[in-house]
Write a protein that holds these residues in place. Structure first.
Motif, PDB file in Angstrom:
ATOM      1  N   LEU A 121      49.183  26.782 -20.726  1.00 45.87           N
ATOM      2  CA  LEU A 121      49.369  26.386 -19.331  1.00 45.87           C
ATOM      3  C   LEU A 121      48.780  24.994 -19.157  1.00 45.87           C
ATOM      4  CD1 LEU A 121      50.280  27.406 -16.449  1.00 45.87           C
ATOM      5  CD2 LEU A 121      47.850  27.912 -16.063  1.00 45.87           C
ATOM      6  N   VAL A 122      49.598  24.067 -18.695  1.00 43.21           N
ATOM      7  CA  VAL A 122      49.166  22.688 -18.490  1.00 43.21           C
ATOM      8  C   VAL A 122      49.014  22.458 -16.992  1.00 43.21           C
ATOM      9  CG1 VAL A 122      49.702  20.256 -18.830  1.00 43.21           C
ATOM     10  CG2 VAL A 122      50.340  21.935 -20.573  1.00 43.21           C
ATOM     11  N   VAL A 123      47.836  22.029 -16.588  1.00 42.72           N
ATOM     12  CA  VAL A 123      47.544  21.773 -15.182  1.00 42.72           C
ATOM     13  C   VAL A 123      47.151  20.309 -15.032  1.00 42.72           C
ATOM     14  CG1 VAL A 123      46.116  22.385 -13.187  1.00 42.72           C
ATOM     15  CG2 VAL A 123      46.759  24.140 -14.852  1.00 42.72           C
ATOM     16  N   THR A 124      47.714  19.649 -14.038  1.00 41.86           N
ATOM     17  CA  THR A 124      47.279  18.290 -13.712  1.00 41.86           C
ATOM     18  C   THR A 124      46.638  18.298 -12.331  1.00 41.86           C
ATOM     19  OG1 THR A 124      47.934  15.963 -13.660  1.00 41.86           O
ATOM     20  CG2 THR A 124      49.449  17.530 -12.649  1.00 41.86           C
ATOM     21  N   ALA A 125      46.068  17.179 -11.940  1.00 39.82           N
ATOM     22  CA  ALA A 125      45.370  17.091 -10.657  1.00 39.82           C
ATOM     23  C   ALA A 125      45.842  15.865  -9.902  1.00 39.82           C
ATOM     24  CB  ALA A 125      43.858  17.027 -10.876  1.00 39.82           C
ATOM     25  N   ALA A 126      46.012  16.023  -8.596  1.00 37.39           N
ATOM     26  CA  ALA A 126      46.405  14.921  -7.720  1.00 37.39           C
ATOM     27  C   ALA A 126      45.178  14.445  -6.970  1.00 37.39           C
ATOM     28  CB  ALA A 126      47.483  15.383  -6.746  1.00 37.39           C
ATOM     29  N   ARG A 166      51.480  23.329 -13.429  1.00 38.57           N
ATOM     30  CA  ARG A 166      50.947  23.429 -12.077  1.00 38.57           C
ATOM     31  C   ARG A 166      50.189  22.161 -11.723  1.00 38.57           C
ATOM     32  NH1 ARG A 166      49.003  29.648 -10.884  1.00 38.57           N
ATOM     33  NH2 ARG A 166      50.688  30.704 -12.021  1.00 38.57           N
ATOM     34  N   ILE A 167      50.075  21.923 -10.418  1.00 37.70           N
ATOM     35  CA  ILE A 167      49.384  20.741  -9.901  1.00 37.70           C
ATOM     36  C   ILE A 167      48.283  21.207  -8.958  1.00 37.70           C
ATOM     37  CG2 ILE A 167      49.638  18.584  -8.627  1.00 37.70           C
ATOM     38  CD1 ILE A 167      52.665  18.746  -9.317  1.00 37.70           C
ATOM     39  N   LEU A 182      46.730  25.299  -5.936  1.00 38.03           N
ATOM     40  CA  LEU A 182      47.299  25.239  -7.283  1.00 38.03           C
ATOM     41  C   LEU A 182      48.792  25.515  -7.153  1.00 38.03           C
ATOM     42  CD1 LEU A 182      46.490  24.837 -10.242  1.00 38.03           C
ATOM     43  CD2 LEU A 182      46.271  27.319 -10.435  1.00 38.03           C
ATOM     44  N   VAL A 183      49.580  24.435  -7.163  1.00 39.63           N
ATOM     45  CA  VAL A 183      51.000  24.509  -6.828  1.00 39.63           C
ATOM     46  C   VAL A 183      51.850  24.452  -8.098  1.00 39.63           C
ATOM     47  CG1 VAL A 183      52.869  23.434  -5.526  1.00 39.63           C
ATOM     48  CG2 VAL A 183      50.518  23.361  -4.641  1.00 39.63           C
ATOM     49  N   PRO A 184      52.723  25.433  -8.323  1.00 37.90           N
ATOM     50  CA  PRO A 184      53.647  25.346  -9.457  1.00 37.90           C
ATOM     51  C   PRO A 184      54.588  24.150  -9.294  1.00 37.90           C
ATOM     52  CG  PRO A 184      53.516  27.606  -8.643  1.00 37.90           C
ATOM     53  CD  PRO A 184      52.811  26.741  -7.643  1.00 37.90           C
ATOM     54  N   ARG A 185      54.847  23.464 -10.385  1.00 35.76           N
ATOM     55  CA  ARG A 185      55.691  22.262 -10.324  1.00 35.76           C
ATOM     56  C   ARG A 185      57.092  22.588  -9.814  1.00 35.76           C
ATOM     57  NH1 ARG A 185      59.122  20.951 -14.263  1.00 35.76           N
ATOM     58  NH2 ARG A 185      57.985  22.234 -15.766  1.00 35.76           N
ATOM     59  N   THR A 186      57.605  23.757 -10.146  1.00 32.07           N
ATOM     60  CA  THR A 186      58.975  24.127  -9.764  1.00 32.07           C
ATOM     61  C   THR A 186      59.020  24.957  -8.489  1.00 32.07           C
ATOM     62  OG1 THR A 186      58.833  26.066 -11.232  1.00 32.07           O
ATOM     63  CG2 THR A 186      59.750  24.037 -12.161  1.00 32.07           C
TER      64      THR A 186
END
Length: 377
Positions: A121-126, A166-167, A182-186
């Motif tokens: 699971l790859v998570v990025t941060a805004a 996720r973002i 924690l928002v799924p990209r899709t």
């Protein structure tokens, strides 16, 4: 100050050196030559190697498959990654994992942390906000609706967003409190528009239009966003330090071999003085980095809040990394601009880090405000 690292932290740094030793900084198209992004995806092969070496699970608790280490260990690994311009979302994913580990609900931790630890699971941060200049939590509004949250707004320059699963992004409630989602990209209502960073990597403008997120996927602790922001900032300072150290080493190697008037240019006083000044910059960047990492890790008492130490680290990292690469370009002469030589890549990455950290003057102003609010007795 005692900057002695624990055995576990040193082991993490050694493991990182081993993994990154096989990474070439010029494995993708030069950002100076690419018409758009240098690549469509991050380095997935390297990502799997980091997972196999247990470097993705460093900040995750043992019960979720991790080592349970802290931000200091993460910064040691990030420092090594920057020396080879590693194209992976290590900072963002690890910072998100640390935040979820400390502030997320039990169900959220159990769902995402084991998958982050294995690289699945790859998570990025805004953290850039709508324009990159305003508080990021003000860029998105979160309003409660039953057991869910409805998100509306825009976050800009989100790194690796197109490739992340996720973002993790901040938002503000109608009462003005900051929450993390924690928002799924899709997810329905999420739109990504391509943006290209100065280093040639893919970023995205993330627009949210009535995005419904369950309360299970949100973190409402009042201190969670500040903690995430501090880890992201301190990690960026670690990247600046590692990059600067590698650039100074390249400069030392080049000037010791490049001859002028029958002597290596490194023996000329003007060259030696400039290199020495940059060495001092790096040592100041290092000292302030570990002070900031220690404060946010231990929450130890001090004359100023931890944000004061983070501001000092940002001042030195933002200014220092720029001076290091500029001096390197000067001392390399025309060779430094050759796109077959990797120095220009480090210059582009350094500029991206400088832009991410923001101008030193802004951090000096923030530090002044803290000093005014917390007079030193």
């Amino acid at each position: 100050m005692d900057f002695t690292f624990t055995e576990e932290q040193q082991a993490a740094a050694e493991a990182a050196k081993a993994v990154f030793s096989g990474v070439a900084p010029d494995s993708v198209l030069s950002p100076a030559l690419a018409p758009g992004a240098v690549a469509k995806d991050f380095d997935r092969a390297l990502w799997h190697k980091l997972a196999d070496a247990d470097l993705l699970s460093l900040p995750i608790a043992p019960e979720h498959g991790g080592a349970g280490l802290d931000a200091i260990a993460l910064c040691l690994v990030l420092r090594e990654s920057a020396k080879v311009l590693a194209r992976v979302p290590l900072l963002e994913c690890s910072a998100a994992a640390l935040t979820i580990q400390h502030y997320g609900a039990d169900g959220l931790r159990a769902e995402v942390l084991p998958r982050i630890a294995t690289g699945g699971l790859v998570v990025t941060a805004a953290a850039g906000g709508r324009t990159g200049h305003e508080p990021a939590e003000l860029a998105v509004q979160a309003r409660p609706e039953g057991a869910d949250w409805i998100l509306d707004g825009t976050q800009t320059a989100v790194p690796w967003a197109q490739m992340a699963d996720r973002i993790l992004l901040p938002a503000h409630t109608p009462e003005g409190h900051a929450v993390l989602a924690l928002v799924p990209r899709t997810h329905p209502g999420v739109t990504l528009d391509d943006q290209i960073s100065t280093s040639g990597e893919r970023h995205a403008e993330v627009r949210l239009d009535s995005v419904r997120i369950s309360s299970q996927e949100t973190i409402s602790d009042a201190t969670a966003w500040a903690s995430l922001r501090n880890v992201l900032t301190t990690g960026t300072c670690a990247l600046a330090l590692g990059l600067g150290e590698r650039v100074l080493a390249m400069t030392s190697d080049y000037t010791s071999k490049r001859e002028q008037f029958g002597f290596p240019v490194a023996t000329f006083q003007a060259v030696a003085v400039q290199a020495a000044d940059r060495f001092i910059d790096l040592r100041a960047m290092e000292a302030t980095l570990w002070q900031a990492a220690w404060r946010i890790t231990t929450d130890a008492a001090g004359p100023l809040p931890p944000s004061g130490d983070v501001a000092v680290a940002k001042i030195w990292a933002s200014e220092g990394v720029r001076r290091v690469v500029q001096t390197a370009q000067h001392l390399h002469g025309g060779f430094g601009a050759d796109t077959d030589y990797p120095l220009h890549r480090y210059h582009a990455w350094a500029k991206q880090l400088e832009l991410s950290l923001g101008p030193a003057a802004a951090h000096e102003e923030a530090l002044g405000d803290l000093l005014a609010a917390h007079p030193l007795g």
